[in-house]
Enzyme design. Structure first.
Site, PDB file in Angstrom:
ATOM      1  N   LYS A  77       0.854  -1.200   0.000  1.00 26.48           N
ATOM      2  CA  LYS A  77       0.000   0.000   0.000  1.00 26.48           C
ATOM      3  C   LYS A  77       0.885   1.243   0.000  1.00 26.48           C
ATOM      4  O   LYS A  77       1.925   1.276   0.666  1.00 26.48           O
ATOM      5  CB  LYS A  77      -0.908  -0.017   1.239  1.00 26.48           C
ATOM      6  CG  LYS A  77      -1.956   1.094   1.267  1.00 26.48           C
ATOM      7  CD  LYS A  77      -2.865   0.946   2.478  1.00 26.48           C
ATOM      8  CE  LYS A  77      -3.924   2.052   2.558  1.00 26.48           C
ATOM      9  NZ  LYS A  77      -4.798   1.888   3.733  1.00 26.48           N
ATOM     10  N   SER A 121      -9.677   1.890   2.811  1.00 27.39           N
ATOM     11  CA  SER A 121      -8.773   2.651   1.947  1.00 27.39           C
ATOM     12  C   SER A 121      -7.749   1.777   1.232  1.00 27.39           C
ATOM     13  O   SER A 121      -7.146   2.220   0.273  1.00 27.39           O
ATOM     14  CB  SER A 121      -8.049   3.696   2.781  1.00 27.39           C
ATOM     15  OG  SER A 121      -7.185   3.064   3.714  1.00 27.39           O
ATOM     16  N   SER A 123      -9.916  -0.377   7.066  1.00 23.33           N
ATOM     17  CA  SER A 123      -9.326  -0.172   5.742  1.00 23.33           C
ATOM     18  C   SER A 123      -8.641  -1.388   5.126  1.00 23.33           C
ATOM     19  O   SER A 123      -8.297  -1.362   3.954  1.00 23.33           O
ATOM     20  CB  SER A 123      -8.324   0.988   5.781  1.00 23.33           C
ATOM     21  OG  SER A 123      -9.015   2.204   5.695  1.00 23.33           O
TER      22      SER A 123
END
Lengths: 492, 493
Positions: free
Chosen positions: A81, A156, A180
């Protein structure tokens, strides 16, 4: 080159590299090729550098040739990420304010992955500074759900979940503050683990809400998630909030089934707003696990209904402070000319997106003189009550079973004009975040229209093993984890 | 900025100033408070920095245990209550030399609470209470080099960012600039004795902000206060506070009122300039630092720190008085630093003359040290040599006057004092024959005064002593010389 590389588990890929039946380079090329076919459509990556990926794979192959020991993730690509720092690699957090930023250091998890022999496979797209539930808050591009590109992948860590679901990478790291990792895992039909707060070092994870942030693995199976978790777990002297008692997972433990495991269901909390198909899926899983020997009981989480209100005071408060460093002075975007105040205002005005600004404002307000007691302090007290709810529930149950999201994946643009509706999407994931306990999203079933449904298991502190064990039992009992999105099948 | 209105004559007597000090002291730890960077002063800008103290995205603070230990030492030394649990908090504000946009400090749960420091007040002592002592990180430094006209450049040096500080907050018990200066000096002395701070105000290791208000004498409520920042020398502490007291009294006396504001001391012009008003004050939005766990201390560890405390200035002062029988005033001068006191103790032991040793250090030694700016460690005469000299004077083998000549030689000559006496012919003249010869010579050369003396003018005797001493170069043994002179004067009668 093996055409089936993408179907293999990370565990098998690593084994094949160690025993020499496949080279790391071959694996890297296969995944690069697949990613090349779908990632533009899906928007999964913000940075992908085939050259460095192939170089890292070659290095693993060289080590094997010279007889050096290979780690548990040898030659396995792991997507990262974009809010996790890799030395010299762009780390934007999905934000314009860090558009050209390259960290001079590796996050703790990156060091650990290098030691495990993993191939760092590009930076995945995410909501700006991990703030969002749909990945539409990325300053660069949205991510699309591999099961239905008109729908969101969740957020996210949407890029990490989507890239694993689309078989672009076997493993990915995300970060979970209020859901997330789990929510995009549910929307994309993969396994996503939010470890116990403090199990995985946050050093090098760009902070959103420090008391909640945790890095977690995304994988297609419980065993693969365990393998990745095991490679990153453990105390780090650079993170004072990391827990000395954090421990990894023994893969053999995961095969022990669910006989005798007490599964608590917070029936009261599920209540209204829950999609009937998800409710039905939850009942089905509950019954299925009971057939496998688990016992079921009802537990109460009386304060869980205040979790969203609590979270949206604490997380923005911490964020408002964590994001103060993006001021144009030392790194990242600098805009405006003339005076200092002008530089601050222009830099932050241009550099941050709407959702980030909204949360900075919320948090600044909650911490302001005269409001602190009524908002931030009160939220901390409620947080303590929520934590106690879990402690009590775990007096009776070994794990809790509940939904991850109230609805299946929604369409892009569906909730962007209604922040509150977007926030409500995290109603089931936030309580475990506030309590700091481990929680896992696993593929439980599908809607009639073929969208994945994820369910959530919440466990006792540092007991990630039981969560993975229950998820593993369901994998064996159902075919939910074996299906692949049509897009991934087509790409093959 | 207008200059301060002068207080109306006599008005000063009707008011009581109320002063509290906030002192920031840099701890002498080798590394910074939350990372491993060096704390060395004076390195080229931005060379002692790392991702943590630069506040790069993703970094986390790790608390330096040495800084905690140093702060606890200070707390124990001034009698504070050490909190078994204290909490770090973020103080949020934007400034270019504050890399994270917040300073990690302590807020509602500081490391130390209470305690006191005794200062001089007239002939006696006065106790100044302490509110708290807490740990925090320093910010960097903003430099404003002269640019071309109209162009303002600011450069930021982050070497100092993350250097550990303790903030020591006093109760509003101080009543004058002199008291404030004495408080600062005594606090500084304690910090230096503990070896936790170098106490250098010029380099900013010790910094002081003062809260000042005035109220009518006898009043128990407080007047409106102002805060003066940037008091980076003892002299500025005294001058700025005196200035501000005058200004506030003048304002009130002329019908105005004091406005709560933050002032910046301008040492060049000797005025306090307004920095920001109460309305412009920051809302620091303090909240507990989520990256650090609460700081929990083990009572046994605190006791082990207490056991390791060195002898502190007040205890040393009392011991010098008790053990060496010297006046408190002497002891006060001698405890300036621990090494001066131990220098004294060595000289006293070697000479067996505790009071004479004290006199010599307070006058001769300190005169040279002040003239040359020398610490006692760098003073050229070692304690054993000075001890030998003082011993000779005390035993009467040389006079004090000759002692001073020997002392002058010893500053550049490493020889032992008796060796110097011999080499420079400074041995006393104490054999009766030589003294009588000298006396005869002086009396013969001064028939007038001799006649006066014989006529009963006793005072003239002093004149003969002076003349004889001068002639002998101060070497004549005083008592024996007097006897010889009386004999000589009597002989010729």
């Amino acid at each position: 080159m093996s055409a089936s590389v993408h179907k293999e588990t990370a565990e098998d890929l690593a084994r094949s590299v160690r025993d020499g039946s496949r080279s790391a380079s071959e694996i890297a090329r296969a995944f690069l090729e697949r990613t090349g076919r779908t990632s533009d459509r899906l928007g999964t990556y913000l940075h992908l550098d085939p050259e460095s990926i192939l170089a890292a794979a070659t290095a693993v192959d060289d080590r094997r040739k010279s007889g050096e020991p290979l780690g548990p993730l040898a030659g396995v690509p792991v997507a990262i990420k974009d809010n996790i720092c890799i030395r010299g690699v762009p780390t934007t957090c999905g934000s314009r304010i860090l558009e050209a930023y390259r960290p001079p250091y590796d996050a703790h998890v990156i060091t650990r992955l290098r030691q495990a022999g993993a191939i760092l496979f590009g930076k995945t797209n995410c909501d700006e500074f991990a703030m969002g539930s749909s990945n539409e808050n990325s300053a660069y591009k949205p991510v699309r759900n591999p099961w239905d590109p008109e729908r969101v992948p969740g957020g996210s860590s949407g890029g990490s979940a989507a890239t694993v679901a689309a078989r672009e990478a076997p493993l990915a790291l995300g970060s979970d503050t209020g859901g997330s990792v789990r929510q995009p895992a549910a929307f994309c039909g993969v396994v996503g683990l939010k470890p116990t707060y403090g199990s995985v070092s946050r050093y090098g994870l760009v902070a959103f809400a420090s008391s909640l942030d945790q890095i977690g693995p995304l994988a297609r199976s419980a065993r693969d998630a365990a393998l990745l978790f095991d490679s990153i777990v453990g105390r780090d002297p650079r993170d004072m909030t990391s827990r000395p008692e954090a421990k990894g997972v023994d893969l053999e433990e995961l095969e022990r089934g669910v006989k005798g495991i007490r599964i608590g269901i917070p029936g009261q909390f599920l209540g209204e707003g829950l999609d009937p198909e998800i409710r039905a899926c939850l009942d089905q899983v509950r019954d299925g696990l009971a057939r496998e020997g688990a016992t079921e009981l009802d537990v109460a989480l009386p304060h869980a209904r205040y979790a969203i209100a609590t979270y949206y005071l604490i997380a923005p408060a911490e964020a408002s402070s964590n994001l103060a460093r993006y001021d144009g002075v030392r790194y990242g975007l600098r805009a405006g000319n003339g005076d200092l105040r002008g530089m601050y205002e222009t830099t932050r005005g241009l550099g941050f997106g709407r959702e980030v600004k909204r949360r900075i404002l919320l948090g600044t307000y909650a911490l302001s003189a005269g409001y602190y007691d009524a908002y931030y302090l009160r939220a901390q007290k409620v947080r303590t009550l929520i934590r106690r709810d879990f402690t009590e529930a775990f007096g009776k149950a070994d794990v809790l079973l509940l939904p991850v999201t109230p609805t299946p994946p929604f369409r892009l643009g569906e909730k962007t004009e209604d922040p509150l509706a977007m926030y409500l999407n995290d109603i089931y994931s936030i309580p475990a975040s506030l309590a700091g306990v481990p929680a896992l999203s696993f593929p439980a079933g599908f809607t009639k229209s073929g969208l994945p449904i994820g369910l959530q298991l919440v466990g006792k502190p540092v007991d990630e093993t039981t969560l993975l064990r229950v998820a593993r039992a369901w994998e064996k009992a159902s075919d939910a984890a074996r299906r692949a999105p049509a897009l991934a099948e087509a790409a093959a | 900025m207008s200059t301060a209105p002068k207080a109306i004559a006599g008005a000063r007597e009707r008011y009581e100033p109320v002063i509290g000090l906030e002192v920031h002291a840099q701890l002498k730890t080798a590394s910074k408070i939350f990372c491993c960077c060096s704390t060395r002063f004076g390195a080229p800008p931005n060379t002692q920095v790392c991702p943590v103290c630069l506040g790069l995205p993703g970094v986390l603070p790790v608390l330096n245990e040495r800084a905690v230990r140093d702060a606890v030492m200070v707390g124990l030394a001034v009698g504070s209550k050490i909190a078994l649990r204290s909490v770090f908090a973020r103080k949020n504000y934007f400034y270019p030399d504050l890399p994270k946009g917040y300073q990690i400090s302590q807020y509602d749960r500081p490391l130390c609470e209470g305690g006191s420091i005794d200062i001089r007040s007239g002939e006696g002592w006065k106790r100044i209470g302490l509110v708290r002592i807490h740990l925090e990180e320093d910010a960097g430094k903003s430099l404003h080099p002269e640019g071309r006209a109209g162009i303002h450049t600011t450069r930021v040096d982050l070497n100092r960012a993350g250097v550990p500080l303790i903030e020591i907050v006093s109760e509003p018990d101080i009543r004058s600039g002199e008291e404030a200066t004495d408080y600062m000096a005594r606090l500084r002395q304690i910090l230096v004795y503990l070896d936790v701070c170098d106490g250098n105000m010029e380099e900013g290791s010790l910094r002081c902000d003062a809260n000042v208000s005035v109220r009518p004498k006898g009043s128990t409520s407080f007047g409106t206060k102002t805060e003066i920042k940037n008091l980076n020398s003892f002299r500025f502490v005294d001058r700025a506070i005196a200035y501000e007291i005058e200004r506030q009294i003048g304002l009130i006396e002329s019908g105005g009122r004091v406005v709560q504001e933050t002032l910046l001391w301008n040492s060049e012009q000797g005025v306090a300039e307004s920095m920001r008003s109460k309305e412009e004050a920051h809302d620091y939005r303090y909240f507990p630092e989520p990256d650090l766990l609460p700081l929990d201390l083990d009572p046994a560890w605190i006791e082990s720190v207490r056991a390791s405390l060195p002898e502190l200035p007040h205890a040393l002062r009392e011991r010098l008085v008790r053990e060496h029988g010297i006046p408190e005033y002497d002891a006060e001068v001698l405890i300036e630093t621990r090494s001066l006191a131990s220098y004294y103790e060595d000289v006293a032991a070697r000479s067996g003359q505790p009071k004479l040793a004290s006199n010599w250090i307070m006058t001769e030694v300190n005169a040279i040290r002040n003239r040359d700016g020398l610490s006692i460690e760098r003073f050229p005469i070692q304690a054993d040599r000075l001890g030998a000299l003082v011993g000779m004077i005390g035993a009467g083998s040389i006079s004090g006057k000759i002692g001073k000549q020997v002392f002058e030689h010893m500053l550049t000559d490493p020889a032992a004092p008796d060796e110097i006496v011999k080499r420079h012919g400074l041995l006393p003249i104490d054999d009766e024959a030589s003294l009588l010869e000298l006396a005869d010579e002086i009396v013969a050369a001064n028939p007038g005064p001799a006649a006066e003396f014989r006529a009963g003018k006793e005072k003239t005797f002093g004149f003969f002593v002076g003349q004889a001493m001068k002639r002998s170069g101060g070497r004549a043994h005083p008592e024996k010389l007097q006897a010889a002179l009386r004999a000589a004067l009597a002989k010729q009668a």
